[in-house]
Write an enzyme that holds these catalytic residues in place. Structure first.
Site, short mmCIF file in Angstrom:
data_model
loop_
_atom_site.label_atom_id
_atom_site.label_comp_id
_atom_site.label_asym_id
_atom_site.label_seq_id
_atom_site.Cartn_x
_atom_site.Cartn_y
_atom_site.Cartn_z
N ASP A 51 37.83 41.77 42.44
CA ASP A 51 36.72 42.42 42.21
C ASP A 51 35.48 41.56 42.14
OD1 ASP A 51 38.05 44.77 43.04
OD2 ASP A 51 38.16 45.40 40.80
N TYR A 110 47.38 37.70 35.00
CA TYR A 110 45.72 37.74 34.71
C TYR A 110 45.83 37.24 33.33
CZ TYR A 110 44.82 40.16 39.42
OH TYR A 110 44.42 40.35 40.58
#
Length: 252
Positions: A51, A110
């Site tokens: 994003d 992540y």
């Protein structure tokens, strides 16, 4: 011929990975640079989407050429010169013709970085915690994620995902070396849009004493995004690693 790009990027100046109208993206920047170098339109397919504002220490993408690159290392150097200072090409790797950067990935990792004191150096790459966090309880809650399969409570509403099933193999908070803070590491076979930031936000609620372990487990069972915590700011999130069965793991 099909090739994989291994790259890293600072997500701050981009509106995410994916090409979109009227906004700068990592994919668009790479496609335009690569097309100029190869002198033909060259679309690329990424391992996933990040994003707006999210960074990548390790990202993969694939592209095709009509004939083999004469010198992949020289092409990588040329691409580095063209794509700007916020994108770094690590290498260009020849792969078999059916290799797919997105569908062949077996694991993704992540990291989310949290600081406990203000830093002028990492303000665009970390989140400053306004209060103390109970890391032990956050790790107890994070361990529940490795026993969870349905992550609907942490999925972006109205997304196009066909399933919200993920297999999390690691979810752990550890001290941040050299700075007062912690880093959350989570690995899974796949992730949903906004999933990591929603998970971190809910774990932070546990760390602040707003949620008990039982309430955290109940959030998961509800399969309702509105039951989970807030989505955390994007600038502290890094796509850290991606694994493939035919590519040797690399350090970011």
């Amino acid at each position: 011929m099909r090739y994989f790009l291994r790259l890293a990027y600072n997500g701050s100046p981009f509106h995410g990975w994916q090409r979109q109208p009227n906004a700068s993206s990592v994919q668009e920047t790479l496609e335009e640079s690569l097309s100029t170098i190869l002198r033909t339109p060259t679309p690329i397919t990424g391992a996933g989407r990040t994003d707006t504002g999210v960074h990548a220490a390790c990202m993969y993408a694939h592209f095709d050429t009509l004939s083999p690159l004469a010198d992949p290392e020289a092409t990588a150097r040329a691409l580095n010169r063209m794509c700007g200072r916020d994108i770094a090409i690590r290498e260009i790797i020849p792969v078999h013709s059916e290799a797919h950067a997105r569908f062949d990935a077996t694991m993704r990792t992540y990291k989310y970085f949290v600081l406990f004191s203000k830093s002028p150096f990492f303000r665009n790459m970390s989140w400053l915690s306004p209060s103390g966090l109970d890391i032990k309880r956050m790790n107890e809650a994070a361990e529940i994620l490795t026993r969870t399969s349905d992550f609907t409570s942490f999925a972006k509403l109205h997304s196009d995902a066909k399933t919200n099933i993920c297999k999390v193999s690691e979810a752990l908070w550890t001290p941040l070396e050299g700075f007062p803070g912690v880093v959350f590491t989570i690995s899974a076979d796949r992730f949903l849009r906004n999933m990591v930031r929603a998970v971190v936000g809910t774990l932070v609620d546990v760390g602040r004493g707003k949620l008990s372990l039982e309430e955290f487990a109940a959030v998961i069972e509800k399969k309702d995004r509105c039951a989970a915590g807030t989505s955390m700011p994007p600038e502290a999130l890094f796509l850290w690693d991606i694994r493939y069965p035919y590519i040797k793991p690399q350090n970011p």
